[in-house]
Design a protein around this motif. Structure first.
Motif, PDB file in Angstrom:
ATOM      1  N   ASN A   1       0.817  -1.219   0.000  1.00  0.00           N
ATOM      2  CA  ASN A   1       0.000   0.000   0.000  1.00  0.00           C
ATOM      3  C   ASN A   1       0.852   1.271   0.000  1.00  0.00           C
ATOM      4  OD1 ASN A   1      -2.160  -1.642  -0.059  1.00  0.00           O
ATOM      5  ND2 ASN A   1      -2.939  -1.160   1.968  1.00  0.00           N
TER       6      ASN A   1
ATOM      7  N   THR B   1     -12.219 -10.052   3.716  1.00  0.00           N
ATOM      8  CA  THR B   1     -12.783  -8.800   3.210  1.00  0.00           C
ATOM      9  C   THR B   1     -11.805  -8.062   2.291  1.00  0.00           C
ATOM     10  OG1 THR B   1     -11.947  -7.598   5.123  1.00  0.00           O
ATOM     11  CG2 THR B   1     -14.166  -8.491   5.301  1.00  0.00           C
ATOM     12  N   VAL B   2     -10.728  -8.738   1.943  1.00  0.00           N
ATOM     13  CA  VAL B   2      -9.649  -8.034   1.240  1.00  0.00           C
ATOM     14  C   VAL B   2      -9.497  -8.516  -0.209  1.00  0.00           C
ATOM     15  CG1 VAL B   2      -7.132  -7.698   1.230  1.00  0.00           C
ATOM     16  CG2 VAL B   2      -8.396  -7.604   3.368  1.00  0.00           C
ATOM     17  N   VAL B   3      -9.124  -7.584  -1.050  1.00  0.00           N
ATOM     18  CA  VAL B   3      -8.718  -7.931  -2.408  1.00  0.00           C
ATOM     19  C   VAL B   3      -7.284  -7.451  -2.579  1.00  0.00           C
ATOM     20  CG1 VAL B   3      -9.109  -7.546  -4.862  1.00  0.00           C
ATOM     21  CG2 VAL B   3     -11.022  -7.715  -3.327  1.00  0.00           C
ATOM     22  N   ALA B   4      -6.502  -8.214  -3.308  1.00  0.00           N
ATOM     23  CA  ALA B   4      -5.098  -7.856  -3.465  1.00  0.00           C
ATOM     24  C   ALA B   4      -4.768  -7.607  -4.930  1.00  0.00           C
ATOM     25  CB  ALA B   4      -4.216  -8.974  -2.922  1.00  0.00           C
ATOM     26  N   GLU B   5      -3.823  -6.718  -5.108  1.00  0.00           N
ATOM     27  CA  GLU B   5      -3.297  -6.457  -6.447  1.00  0.00           C
ATOM     28  C   GLU B   5      -1.781  -6.596  -6.323  1.00  0.00           C
ATOM     29  OE1 GLU B   5      -4.662  -2.935  -9.382  1.00  0.00           O
ATOM     30  OE2 GLU B   5      -2.992  -2.457  -8.076  1.00  0.00           O
TER      31      GLU B   5
ATOM     32  N   GLU C   1      -0.912  -4.208  -3.352  1.00  0.00           N
ATOM     33  CA  GLU C   1      -1.958  -3.327  -2.830  1.00  0.00           C
ATOM     34  C   GLU C   1      -3.001  -4.206  -2.162  1.00  0.00           C
ATOM     35  OE1 GLU C   1      -2.367   0.006  -2.860  1.00  0.00           O
ATOM     36  OE2 GLU C   1      -0.607   0.510  -4.068  1.00  0.00           O
ATOM     37  N   LEU C   2      -3.393  -3.844  -0.969  1.00  0.00           N
ATOM     38  CA  LEU C   2      -4.453  -4.558  -0.254  1.00  0.00           C
ATOM     39  C   LEU C   2      -5.608  -3.581  -0.078  1.00  0.00           C
ATOM     40  CD1 LEU C   2      -2.175  -6.186   2.454  1.00  0.00           C
ATOM     41  CD2 LEU C   2      -3.093  -7.292   0.407  1.00  0.00           C
ATOM     42  N   VAL C   3      -6.751  -3.916  -0.647  1.00  0.00           N
ATOM     43  CA  VAL C   3      -7.882  -2.989  -0.563  1.00  0.00           C
ATOM     44  C   VAL C   3      -9.107  -3.698  -0.011  1.00  0.00           C
ATOM     45  CG1 VAL C   3      -7.068  -1.521  -2.452  1.00  0.00           C
ATOM     46  CG2 VAL C   3      -8.631  -3.386  -2.946  1.00  0.00           C
ATOM     47  N   ARG C   4     -10.006  -2.901   0.493  1.00  0.00           N
ATOM     48  CA  ARG C   4     -11.272  -3.445   0.999  1.00  0.00           C
ATOM     49  C   ARG C   4     -12.358  -2.390   0.842  1.00  0.00           C
ATOM     50  NH1 ARG C   4     -10.086  -3.463   7.235  1.00  0.00           N
ATOM     51  NH2 ARG C   4      -9.821  -5.676   6.845  1.00  0.00           N
ATOM     52  N   PHE C   5     -13.607  -2.847   0.991  1.00  0.00           N
ATOM     53  CA  PHE C   5     -14.712  -1.904   0.930  1.00  0.00           C
ATOM     54  C   PHE C   5     -14.795  -1.095   2.206  1.00  0.00           C
ATOM     55  CE2 PHE C   5     -16.618  -4.985  -2.174  1.00  0.00           C
ATOM     56  CZ  PHE C   5     -16.449  -4.157  -3.252  1.00  0.00           C
ATOM     57  N   VAL C   6     -15.098   0.170   2.019  1.00  0.00           N
ATOM     58  CA  VAL C   6     -15.335   1.059   3.143  1.00  0.00           C
ATOM     59  C   VAL C   6     -16.651   1.789   2.865  1.00  0.00           C
ATOM     60  CG1 VAL C   6     -12.871   1.400   3.592  1.00  0.00           C
ATOM     61  CG2 VAL C   6     -14.081   2.982   2.081  1.00  0.00           C
TER      62      VAL C   6
ATOM     63  N   ALA D   1     -17.453   2.157  -1.063  1.00  0.00           N
ATOM     64  CA  ALA D   1     -16.239   2.605  -1.758  1.00  0.00           C
ATOM     65  C   ALA D   1     -15.136   1.575  -1.540  1.00  0.00           C
ATOM     66  CB  ALA D   1     -15.813   3.965  -1.214  1.00  0.00           C
TER      67      ALA D   1
ATOM     68  N   ARG E   1     -11.026   1.202  -0.723  1.00  0.00           N
ATOM     69  CA  ARG E   1      -9.839   1.933  -0.288  1.00  0.00           C
ATOM     70  C   ARG E   1      -8.765   0.961   0.168  1.00  0.00           C
ATOM     71  NH1 ARG E   1     -12.201   5.300  -2.433  1.00  0.00           N
ATOM     72  NH2 ARG E   1     -12.771   7.413  -1.810  1.00  0.00           N
ATOM     73  N   ARG E   2      -7.547   1.476   0.279  1.00  0.00           N
ATOM     74  CA  ARG E   2      -6.463   0.681   0.834  1.00  0.00           C
ATOM     75  C   ARG E   2      -6.797   0.245   2.261  1.00  0.00           C
ATOM     76  NH1 ARG E   2      -1.217   4.263  -1.020  1.00  0.00           N
ATOM     77  NH2 ARG E   2      -0.647   2.995  -2.816  1.00  0.00           N
TER      78      ARG E   2
ATOM     79  N   LEU F   1     -18.399  -2.458   7.209  1.00  0.00           N
ATOM     80  CA  LEU F   1     -19.448  -2.983   6.339  1.00  0.00           C
ATOM     81  C   LEU F   1     -19.896  -4.387   6.725  1.00  0.00           C
ATOM     82  CD1 LEU F   1     -18.122  -1.506   3.031  1.00  0.00           C
ATOM     83  CD2 LEU F   1     -20.081  -0.774   4.335  1.00  0.00           C
TER      84      LEU F   1
END
Lengths: 70, 257
Positions: free
Chosen positions: A7, A35-39, A62-67, B43, B45-46, B57
């Protein structure tokens, strides 16, 4: 030792602590993988492949998740 | 029964809810429920790896609500496409609220980048719901490339100003062959009702509910307003005139003339 760019920030791991897979890394970071997706190096890695996708020193992840959002 | 149909999927609710800015995940979940919403936006986000706070969520039952990921934060088509692909990998579903907002002050959507991203995402099999300025020509072009809806803004995001773009949205509705979802700027239930009376197919509300003193009550107020506005639209609104038209008989008055 090995270095991963996670990140946008560089993180250094001692040789014996270097995570071998994405699942390993998430465990190390204490992040709930459900809850994570990685790139990894710009390629999206689906959750089901976290435990089989190897990590190599020097890679960018990159580790991303919904917010909440509108 | 009167249903909203987006990309072949039927919904009984015409109120989409954004999940941002709620003070707690509990109040967010309760407000979504009170709104009777079936589609909720989120949304991407990192992950904050230094702060493992709970996943806000997790309060949303994903079997009950369709999660609609947005591409907020994207300033270009490429950034939006990247976010959409990540969101698809996360949800397993291919719906995306496309937003490309290069200007952080007014958060107005970039029409050129939005159209560009929409075209590519549709080709990749996404169900694209683009957030746009109230531009009838852009709306037509987006429909032509295959977006599932158009989502013109009422006024800038989170501004609560109401339907400042009314005249243009009327044209969009008149010309649309996909659902028109009025998104952004609806600050009061009456604003939402006005959009629905005009013939909008749905509205998306976030700030007005999330930042109300009592978000759950406000969510219900919006639900009622959207239902009332829709019912009024389906009833065929009465004509407006400049002069008065008496509602009581103009004969039989108790006077001698």
């Amino acid at each position: 030792m090995g270095l991963l760019k996670i990140n946008g920030k560089e993180k250094i791991f001692p040789d014996n602590k270097m995570p071998v897979t994405i699942a390993d890394l998430l465990r190390h970071l204490g992040v709930d993988s459900t809850t994570v997706v990685a790139e990894l190096e710009g390629q999206i890695i689906e959750r089901k492949n976290f435990s089989t996708t190897p990590l190599l020193a020097g890679q960018t992840i990159e580790l991303v998740r919904f917010v909440p959002g509108g | 029964m009167d249903k909203l149909v987006i990309a072949g999927k039927q919904f009984t609710s015409r109120l989409l809810i954004g999940t941002g800015k709620f003070s707690s995940s509990k109040s967010m979940a309760q407000a979504i429920d009170a709104a009777g919403a079936q589609i909720v936006t989120v949304a991407l986000r990192r992950v904050d790896i230094t702060n493992k706070d709970d996943d806000m969520l997790s309060a949303i039952d994903r079997n009950k609500y369709l999660l609609l990921p947005n591409t907020s934060g994207a300033r270009t088509a490429d950034e939006a496409i990247r976010l959409a692909r990540l969101a698809r990998a996360a949800t397993g579903i291919n719906w995306v609220k496309l937003e490309v907002t290069p200007d952080p002050y007014y958060l107005l959507p970039d029409p050129i980048e939005t159209l560009k991203a929409a075209e590519i995402l549709v080709k990749e099999g996404f169900v694209v719901l683009p957030y746009i300025n109230a531009d009838p020509i852009l709306s037509k072009k987006l429909q032509d490339v295959g977006t599932a809806t158009v989502m013109p803004l009422a006024s800038p995001i989170g501004s609560n100003q109401g339907l400042k773009t009314r005249a243009a949205i009327e044209i969009i509705i008149e010309q649309a062959n996909v659902p028109v979802v009025v998104d952004a700027g609806l600050g009061l239930p009456s604003h939402a009702a006005e959009a629905m009376e005009m013939g909008a197919d749905a509205v998306l509300v976030n700030t007005a509910i999330a930042t109300a003193v009592e978000p759950v009550k406000m969510a219900e107020a919006f639900k009622l307003a959207v239902a009332a506005g829709r019912m009024a639209y389906l009833s065929g609104t009465a004509a407006e005139s400049k002069k008065a038209n008496a509602s009581s008989p103009l004969t039989g008055f108790l006077r001698n003339e």
